[in-house]
Write an enzyme that holds these catalytic residues in place. Structure first.
Site, PDB file in Angstrom:
ATOM      1  N   VAL A 201       0.503  -0.920   0.082  1.00 27.54           N
ATOM      2  CA  VAL A 201      -0.060  -0.323  -0.308  1.00 27.54           C
ATOM      3  C   VAL A 201       0.927   1.363   0.249  1.00 27.54           C
ATOM      4  CG1 VAL A 201      -1.549   1.011   1.315  1.00 27.54           C
ATOM      5  CG2 VAL A 201      -1.764  -1.229   1.223  1.00 27.54           C
ATOM      6  N   SER A 202       0.426   1.893  -1.105  1.00 29.66           N
ATOM      7  CA  SER A 202       1.330   3.384  -1.101  1.00 29.66           C
ATOM      8  C   SER A 202       3.070   3.013  -1.157  1.00 29.66           C
ATOM      9  CB  SER A 202       0.919   4.356  -0.397  1.00 29.66           C
ATOM     10  OG  SER A 202       1.633   5.481  -0.319  1.00 29.66           O
TER      11      SER A 202
END
Length: 571
Positions: A159-160
């Site tokens: 994520v990210s």
């Protein structure tokens, strides 16, 4: 003595032979876990091989470990940690117990770089060049050496910052990873700064770097010069209003990975598996195409939406114990029913591997149930046209190509005409801190608009009810909010109700904007403490629920719109 020794040796060999016949190595539970690793808990491994950037390694080995388990490398976001990502990845952990795969959680120690993973330095962007990718690959090798990992089923998810690293790992080690899922990332090499100390590439984060598919593909191929094999499948996710890593990067990722797979950038299939989701598949219309991209309309830099993990688990191929056909999904859990005006709103946790859900209803507890909706791809459903004052009982089952699950536990609600829920605005809650007796309380919220028209946040007020348990004043802060901490005001009020004598109220300035139809506020992280920093006792607080470690609809937090309660039940 020599004869006795030989007899003993022969007897030992016979025992080993008999043991191998009676107890074949069908499951790894019979083997002792490596020192420090406890099945069913997040465990730290302190010595795992070459680790040039000093990462930490954490591992989750399920109690129900498969004989030849798959391996998932789960990479956290900037400012994150292994434990925070583990606590926020319940669906992946629950699926690990069901299907027997192992999860490795790398942890960044780059405090000077906000604990982001290195995807910018020349060392990180060259296979074997050093920095974080080398340390992560040492974690993979350590796990392979200690467990009978199926080498054809090694995956990455992030994520990210972790999504950026997922792109890097798949491009740099295509001979190791079978597939990956990247939530809110950028193409491999996009974040390159040419420096090991300059960690932020604003041009990339702002979506100002655009290349042809061939240029992106060549940039990835240069990370592993001379490699002639195939590249891993990849699933890409991005919110259309992402202001941290621009939505423009989504299209650039698609260019890169379609080029690496040698498939057209024109989708082979376009559909909408959930409201406001647009899914495109490239190179194939099957459930596991070379490239799958899912755009979420109205979502910002927040990919914690219900249902996403189940789609990623199925795409990666983690929803079976041996990589073969999917297993029948488990029964949905966490079913809640919230009464509205002639309606009941249902919500449940995603079942790993589920393709759709069936909602069933009865007017007698325990059934018999009749089907009210089939083919539901969301993890929520609103049943309308009901009779106020009648109690309705609901169960939900999950389905995929392998079959149908058993029913969930039952939930019930009695619709009323008092307007306590308009069926459109929903408050989701999770406990950011499950220690009920420490000196801080951390309730997190997400407001969803299930209606067909936008809603101004400035007209909303959210109340969380608790017991103050003392005379000291309360202080509160917004640690982080997708809509901007400065756009949220905090106030405390007195209340006399069940397990509550105080409430904290969040209101929103015009700068917070509006909730688009089908949109959401994104995570709001509230933190509260007494002015003297003495310990709290949240165990008897009306709105507190330590079992909710992932966002779920929660009707013990109340939402007001223009002064009228539209969600939740006041104590």
């Amino acid at each position: 003595m020599l004869l006795n020794s030989r007899v003993a040796s022969l007897f030992g060999v016979l025992l080993l032979l008999i043991s191998s016949l009676l107890w074949p190595p069908a499951a790894q539970q019979v083997h002792a876990a490596p020192a420090g690793v406890t099945p069913g808990t997040l465990s730290q491994v302190t010595s795992f091989g070459n680790n040039p950037s000093g990462l930490k390694m954490y591992i989750y080995v399920p109690r129900n470990l498969a004989a030849n388990p798959a391996l998932l490398v789960a990479v956290h976001y900037c400012s994150g940690s292994a434990s925070a990502f583990y606590n926020g990845s319940y669906d992946y952990v629950a699926a690990a117990e069901q299907y027997g795969y192992i999860i490795v959680f790398p942890e960044s120690t780059h405090s000077e770089y906000s604990n982001c993973f290195d995807v910018w330095s020349p060392q990180a962007l060259t296979r074997g060049g050093g920095s974080d990718p080398v340390g992560i690959m040492s974690m993979v090798s350590w796990t392979q050496a200690n467990y009978n990992i199926d080498s054809s089923r090694i995956y990455a998810m992030g994520v990210s910052s972790g999504a950026m690293m997922t792109n890097v790992l798949l491009a740099e080690y295509p001979d190791v990873f079978a597939a990956g899922a990247a939530f809110m990332g950028v193409p491999a090499t996009c974040f390159a700064t040419g420096s090991s100390t300059n960690f932020w590439n604003s041009q990339c984060s702002n979506g100002q770097i655009s290349k042809t598919a061939q240029q992106w593909g060549d940039a990835a191929r240069a990370m592993y010069p001379g490699y002639k094999g195939s590249y891993p499948r990849i699933q890409l996710w991005h919110g259309s209003t992402d202001s941290v890593l621009s939505y423009n990067n989504f299209a650039e990722e698609i260019k890169q990975w379609t080029n690496l797979h040698g498939v057209s950038t024109t989708p082979a299939l376009t559909d909408s598996p959930k409201t406001n989701w647009t899914r495109t598949r490239y190179g194939s219309t099957t459930a596991q195409p070379p490239v799958e991209a899912i755009s979420v309309q109205g979502a910002g830099h927040d990919m914690s939406l219900a249902g996403m993990p189940a789609y990623a688990i199925a795409f990666l191929g983690l929803n079976s114990s041996d990589g073969g056909s999917p297993a029948v999904p488990p029964a949905p859990t966490g079913l809640t029913a919230t009464a509205g005006n002639a309606s009941v709103s249902l919500s449940w946790a995603a079942s790993p591997g589920a393709a759709s859900y069936t909602v069933k209803r009865a007017t007698t507890s325990g059934g018999p149930y009749t089907i009210v909706a089939t083919g539901v791809t969301a993890t929520s459903y609103t049943n309308t046209g009901l009779t106020n004052g009648t109690t309705y009982y609901y169960v939900v089952s999950a389905s995929n190509s392998a079959g149908n699950s058993s029913n969930s536990a039952q939930a019930s609600a009695t619709p009323t005409g008092d307007g306590t829920s308009n069926g459109n605005l929903v408050v989701q809650y999770k406990a950011g801190d499950t220690n009920a007796t420490d000196n801080q309380s951390r309730p997190h919220f997400n407001i969803k608009n299930n209606g067909t028209a936008p809603v101004n946040l400035s007209g909303l007020k959210l109340r969380y009810y608790f017991t103050k348990d003392g005379t000291a004043d309360m202080n509160a802060w917004i640690d982080w909010a997708q809509i901007g901490s400065s756009n949220i005001q905090i106030a405390f009020g007195s209340h006399n109700g069940t397990n509550s004598d105080t409430y904290v109220e969040l209101s929103f300035s015009s700068g917070a904007g509006s909730l688009a139809a089908g949109g959401q506020s994104g995570e709001i992280q509230l933190r509260m403490a007494r002015s003297d920093w003495s310990n709290l006792n949240e165990s008897n607080d009306y709105s507190y629920d330590p079992t909710k470690t992932a966002f779920a609809d929660w009707n013990q937090v109340v939402l007001y719109q223009n002064g009228v309660p539209v969600w939740g039940t006041q104590p």
